[in-house]
Design a protein around this motif. Structure first.
Motif, PDB file in Angstrom:
ATOM      1  N   MET A  26       6.346   8.623  16.029  1.00  0.00           N
ATOM      2  CA  MET A  26       6.550   8.403  14.594  1.00  0.00           C
ATOM      3  C   MET A  26       5.207   8.381  13.871  1.00  0.00           C
ATOM      4  N   THR A  27       5.173   8.981  12.730  1.00  0.00           N
ATOM      5  CA  THR A  27       4.008   8.849  11.848  1.00  0.00           C
ATOM      6  C   THR A  27       4.516   8.362  10.494  1.00  0.00           C
ATOM      7  N   TYR A  28       3.849   7.354   9.981  1.00  0.00           N
ATOM      8  CA  TYR A  28       4.278   6.758   8.717  1.00  0.00           C
ATOM      9  C   TYR A  28       3.310   7.140   7.610  1.00  0.00           C
ATOM     10  N   ALA A  29       3.856   7.354   6.421  1.00  0.00           N
ATOM     11  CA  ALA A  29       3.013   7.559   5.238  1.00  0.00           C
ATOM     12  C   ALA A  29       3.465   6.568   4.171  1.00  0.00           C
ATOM     13  N   ILE A  30       2.513   5.857   3.625  1.00  0.00           N
ATOM     14  CA  ILE A  30       2.785   4.986   2.484  1.00  0.00           C
ATOM     15  C   ILE A  30       2.371   5.759   1.244  1.00  0.00           C
ATOM     16  N   LEU A  31       3.303   5.933   0.307  1.00  0.00           N
ATOM     17  CA  LEU A  31       2.979   6.616  -0.945  1.00  0.00           C
ATOM     18  C   LEU A  31       2.972   5.579  -2.058  1.00  0.00           C
ATOM     19  N   ASP A  32       1.797   5.274  -2.562  1.00  0.00           N
ATOM     20  CA  ASP A  32       1.652   4.244  -3.590  1.00  0.00           C
ATOM     21  C   ASP A  32       1.761   4.888  -4.974  1.00  0.00           C
ATOM     22  N   CYS A  33       2.867   4.611  -5.649  1.00  0.00           N
ATOM     23  CA  CYS A  33       3.043   5.106  -7.020  1.00  0.00           C
ATOM     24  C   CYS A  33       2.645   4.021  -8.017  1.00  0.00           C
ATOM     25  N   TYR A  34       2.111   2.951  -7.491  1.00  0.00           N
ATOM     26  CA  TYR A  34       1.557   1.818  -8.251  1.00  0.00           C
ATOM     27  C   TYR A  34       2.650   0.893  -8.808  1.00  0.00           C
ATOM     28  N   THR A  35       2.268  -0.363  -8.927  1.00  0.00           N
ATOM     29  CA  THR A  35       3.202  -1.389  -9.400  1.00  0.00           C
ATOM     30  C   THR A  35       2.526  -2.245 -10.464  1.00  0.00           C
ATOM     31  N   ASP A  36       3.338  -2.693 -11.397  1.00  0.00           N
ATOM     32  CA  ASP A  36       2.834  -3.608 -12.424  1.00  0.00           C
ATOM     33  C   ASP A  36       3.966  -4.567 -12.773  1.00  0.00           C
ATOM     34  N   GLU A  37       3.801  -5.822 -12.439  1.00  0.00           N
ATOM     35  CA  GLU A  37       4.810  -6.848 -12.729  1.00  0.00           C
ATOM     36  C   GLU A  37       4.069  -8.126 -13.086  1.00  0.00           C
ATOM     37  N   PRO A  38       4.761  -9.092 -13.685  1.00  0.00           N
ATOM     38  CA  PRO A  38       4.089 -10.339 -14.045  1.00  0.00           C
ATOM     39  C   PRO A  38       3.400 -10.988 -12.849  1.00  0.00           C
ATOM     40  N   ALA A  39       3.977 -10.795 -11.665  1.00  0.00           N
ATOM     41  CA  ALA A  39       3.440 -11.467 -10.488  1.00  0.00           C
ATOM     42  C   ALA A  39       2.307 -10.712  -9.813  1.00  0.00           C
ATOM     43  N   GLY A  40       2.016  -9.510 -10.226  1.00  0.00           N
ATOM     44  CA  GLY A  40       0.947  -8.789  -9.536  1.00  0.00           C
ATOM     45  C   GLY A  40       0.696  -7.422 -10.121  1.00  0.00           C
ATOM     46  N   LEU A  49       3.574  -2.341   9.568  1.00  0.00           N
ATOM     47  CA  LEU A  49       3.720  -1.148  10.401  1.00  0.00           C
ATOM     48  C   LEU A  49       2.748  -1.179  11.575  1.00  0.00           C
ATOM     49  N   LYS A  50       1.531  -1.631  11.279  1.00  0.00           N
ATOM     50  CA  LYS A  50       0.513  -1.675  12.338  1.00  0.00           C
ATOM     51  C   LYS A  50       0.922  -2.662  13.445  1.00  0.00           C
ATOM     52  N   LYS A  51       1.509  -3.753  13.019  1.00  0.00           N
ATOM     53  CA  LYS A  51       1.924  -4.771  13.980  1.00  0.00           C
ATOM     54  C   LYS A  51       3.152  -4.316  14.783  1.00  0.00           C
ATOM     55  N   GLN A  52       4.108  -3.701  14.089  1.00  0.00           N
ATOM     56  CA  GLN A  52       5.343  -3.263  14.762  1.00  0.00           C
ATOM     57  C   GLN A  52       5.122  -2.027  15.631  1.00  0.00           C
ATOM     58  N   PHE A  53       4.268  -1.138  15.154  1.00  0.00           N
ATOM     59  CA  PHE A  53       4.097   0.160  15.829  1.00  0.00           C
ATOM     60  C   PHE A  53       2.603   0.420  16.029  1.00  0.00           C
ATOM     61  N   PRO A  54       1.967  -0.349  16.940  1.00  0.00           N
ATOM     62  CA  PRO A  54       0.499  -0.286  17.058  1.00  0.00           C
ATOM     63  C   PRO A  54      -0.052   1.076  17.475  1.00  0.00           C
TER      64      PRO A  54
END
Ligand code: SF4
Length: 216
Positions: A1-15, A33-38
């Motif tokens: 398995m190879t994982y890709a995180i695609l960050d489309c960015y987030t903006d909320e009151p909490a962060g 992911l690193k912990k589950q699939f080292p």
């Protein structure tokens, strides 16, 4: 398995997770992911990388930009592996995790968050599993006062990564490796609390996402 995180960015009151800020979502998910699939590869990409590939044919409009011209902030935040995004997402990736959601839209000086309307057609043809997470799974819209965007369930599976602070204590540290894939000067969001039992602000999903928890 190879994982890709695609960050489309987030903006909320909490962060805030719009560059130069890195939100907690990508860091925690990378750590999870690193912990589950080292032994698996985990790539971090931004919506800017994806736009450069799919909308600009990898021709960076900001390259050799004369001082008299305005920087194109939609493709400004390019990650370490952006030159190989086509190859990685088309041939290598088995699961792409899309982080998306804007609840308190602002005016961004050096980035433009991606919307579901924009990102869905850009990734629909990728031959991998597509997971949507972040504030978007509770409703999102780039501009205030508009109806929330519809999630195309034929493209996305939705998944909430709702970690408690005991889990975050290790995942946030595991996830720091993600910064190696981010070349720009960044500010990393930290989290001292979750949930809300104070406000009842109509635009905010913080009370829905988590019960009230504080970091020790
Ligand atoms: S609901 Fe709570 S967290 Fe959300 S904006 Fe209002 S006070 Fe802030």
């Amino acid at each position: 398995m190879t994982y890709a995180i695609l960050d489309c960015y987030t903006d909320e009151p909490a962060g805030l997770g719009v560059p130069p800020y890195l939100g907690t979502y990508p860091r925690y998910i990378y750590g999870y992911l690193k912990k589950q699939f080292p032994n698996e590869k985990i790539y971090y990409f931004t919506i800017d990388d994806l736009r450069l590939w799919k909308k600009w044919g990898m021709k960076d409009p900001n390259e050799n930009l004369p001082k008299s011209k305005t920087t194109n902030i939609t493709v400004y935040n390019l990650t370490k592996h952006h030159q190989k995004i086509a190859e990685i997402l088309s041939d290598e990736t088995t699961e792409i995790i899309v982080i998306l959601g804007v609840h308190v839209p602002g005016k961004y000086l050096s980035a433009m968050p991606g919307t579901l309307k924009e990102v869905t057609p850009l990734i629909a043809d990728l031959p991998c599993k597509k997971v949507l997470t972040g504030p978007a799974i509770f409703g999102t819209q780039l501009f205030g006062g508009q109806f929330t965007e519809r999630i195309d369930k034929t493209v996305f599976e939705t998944r909430a990564y709702n970690f408690n602070f005991a889990e975050i204590a290790s995942l946030s540290l595991e996830g720091t490796e993600i910064v190696e894939q981010i070349p720009w000067m960044k500010m990393l969001e930290i989290e001292t609390g979750k949930g809300c039992n104070v406000g009842k602000c109509s635009f905010c999903t913080e009370p829905l996402k988590s019960k009230v928890l504080y970091r020790n």
